[in-house]
Scaffold this active site. Structure first.
Site, mmCIF file in Angstrom:
data_model
loop_
_atom_site.group_PDB
_atom_site.id
_atom_site.type_symbol
_atom_site.label_atom_id
_atom_site.label_comp_id
_atom_site.label_asym_id
_atom_site.label_seq_id
_atom_site.Cartn_x
_atom_site.Cartn_y
_atom_site.Cartn_z
ATOM 1 N N HIS A 3 0.838 -1.203 0.000
ATOM 2 C CA HIS A 3 0.000 0.000 0.000
ATOM 3 C C HIS A 3 0.874 1.255 0.000
ATOM 4 C CE1 HIS A 3 -3.173 -2.781 0.880
ATOM 5 N NE2 HIS A 3 -2.650 -3.105 2.044
ATOM 6 N N ARG A 54 -1.400 -4.516 -6.359
ATOM 7 C CA ARG A 54 -1.101 -5.947 -6.517
ATOM 8 C C ARG A 54 0.146 -6.110 -7.370
ATOM 9 N NH1 ARG A 54 -6.784 -6.712 -6.793
ATOM 10 N NH2 ARG A 54 -6.825 -6.284 -9.008
ATOM 11 N N GLU A 62 -1.844 -0.607 8.265
ATOM 12 C CA GLU A 62 -2.840 -1.532 8.817
ATOM 13 C C GLU A 62 -2.197 -2.504 9.804
ATOM 14 O OE1 GLU A 62 -4.232 -3.119 5.100
ATOM 15 O OE2 GLU A 62 -2.769 -4.733 5.076
ATOM 16 N N HIS A 122 3.195 -7.800 1.381
ATOM 17 C CA HIS A 122 2.476 -8.712 2.272
ATOM 18 C C HIS A 122 1.362 -9.443 1.526
ATOM 19 C CE1 HIS A 122 0.145 -4.933 2.426
ATOM 20 N NE2 HIS A 122 -0.911 -5.716 2.558
#
Length: 323
Positions: free
Chosen positions: A105, A200, A122, A180
């Site tokens: 991200h 992605r 996150e 991740h």
């Protein structure tokens, strides 16, 4: 007329995913006829996916409506000055029946410039994991952009990624720029900035029903990577009962582990709303004017204007979140 605020519950927003499964229905009792549910968005202010209140006299109103009406009374003064009528967190449950794509991200700066969005820092708390289930977090060796791109081109990315076997209670902090993926067989709770921006980089060469591969974002991703990161993503935390055990404290949220086996009085000194995510058991939350019950797989929002409340349970494990 402005009603008094109380502990607020929202209708889950369920998302079908190519990698989703049945655990959100079977374990967390999300009542749905959908198959392959990958995500349950518990509290969301993402454009087009705003949570709707399900309890009390504000039932039917959206989180956006509440922000516009109650402002700092909902968010806290400091948060309202920072975020205005925008809720800063997105709370989810995720069920990976199959591996998710390998992804990362962008940070706030890049996300604002490219997508008019927050970045996406996150954290994950593993609620259940099948035998040998794993998560991918970070690299298993020193990494440079050149080395990474060579493995991407050669389709040998998995050789340089770090795989961790996981069990219930394992917790990970995923900073922006860190590669991740959630592995098959993992059910987890996710706390993140309000953002739906994901780059992605590899999707296991999967295709959908029509034979199409999902879009990759490698051109965008290369600038978003932080190849200098330390391996500090595993979170160690205490599990003392009937007290808040801090897990993650970052500029975007603070999350604690709270196991309740009695009745505890909470006094809000943080000038922030609080969110409780029930990851095991069930509990009652009581304020001067209202009481609400939540069980495993449910979340509740305590507005900043509520100064004291009582949590009662014999067996609840909660994630306690504030900004």
């Amino acid at each position: 007329m402005k009603h008094k605020l109380y502990p607020i519950k929202f209708r889950p927003i369920l998302k079908e995913k190519i990698w989703g499964g049945e655990k959100l229905n079977n374990i967390l009792n999300k009542d749905s006829n959908l198959t392959n549910i990958g995500e349950s968005w518990e509290i969301s202010d993402v454009e087009g996916d705003t949570s709707i209140v399900t309890n009390g006299h504000l039932k039917g109103q959206t989180l956006k409506d509440l922000l516009e009406t109650y402002k700092a009374e909902l968010l806290g003064e400091k948060n309202y000055q920072t975020f205005g009528n925008k809720f800063p967190l997105l709370i989810k449950f995720i069920d990976a029946k199959e591996d998710l794509s390998i992804q990362l991200h962008p940070n706030d700066e890049l996300a604002a410039k490219r997508h008019n969005s927050f970045g996406k820092t996150e954290m994950w708390y593993v609620m259940q994991a099948d035998k040998d289930a794993n998560l991918i977090v970070g690299f298993n060796q020193e990494m440079t952009p050149e080395k990474y791109l060579k493995h991407l081109e050669d389709k040998t990315l998995t050789q340089i990624l770090n795989f961790d076997k996981v069990k219930t209670g394992d917790t990970y902090f995923i900073e922006v720029g860190r590669v991740h993926a959630i592995g098959a067989g993992v059910l987890l709770a996710e706390i993140q900035q309000t953002s739906d921006i994901t780059y992605r980089v590899y999707d296991w060469d999967r295709v959908d029903d029509e034979g199409n591969e999902r879009e990759l974002h490698n051109d965008l991703a290369i600038e978003a990577f932080n190849f200098e990161m330390e391996d500090n993503f595993r979170v160690d935390y205490k599990t003392d009962k009937n007290t808040s055990n801090e897990m993650v404290a970052c500029p975007y949220f603070t999350t604690s582990f709270l196991q309740v086996t009695d009745s505890i009085l909470k006094i809000n000194t943080k000038d922030s709303f609080f969110i409780y995510i029930c990851v095991e058991g069930e509990m009652m939350i009581e304020t001067e004017h209202a009481s609400e019950f939540i069980k495993q797989g449910e979340s509740i929002l305590i507005p900043a204007g509520i100064e004291t409340y009582k949590i009662t349970s014999t067996n609840a494990k909660l994630l306690e979140v504030y900004v």
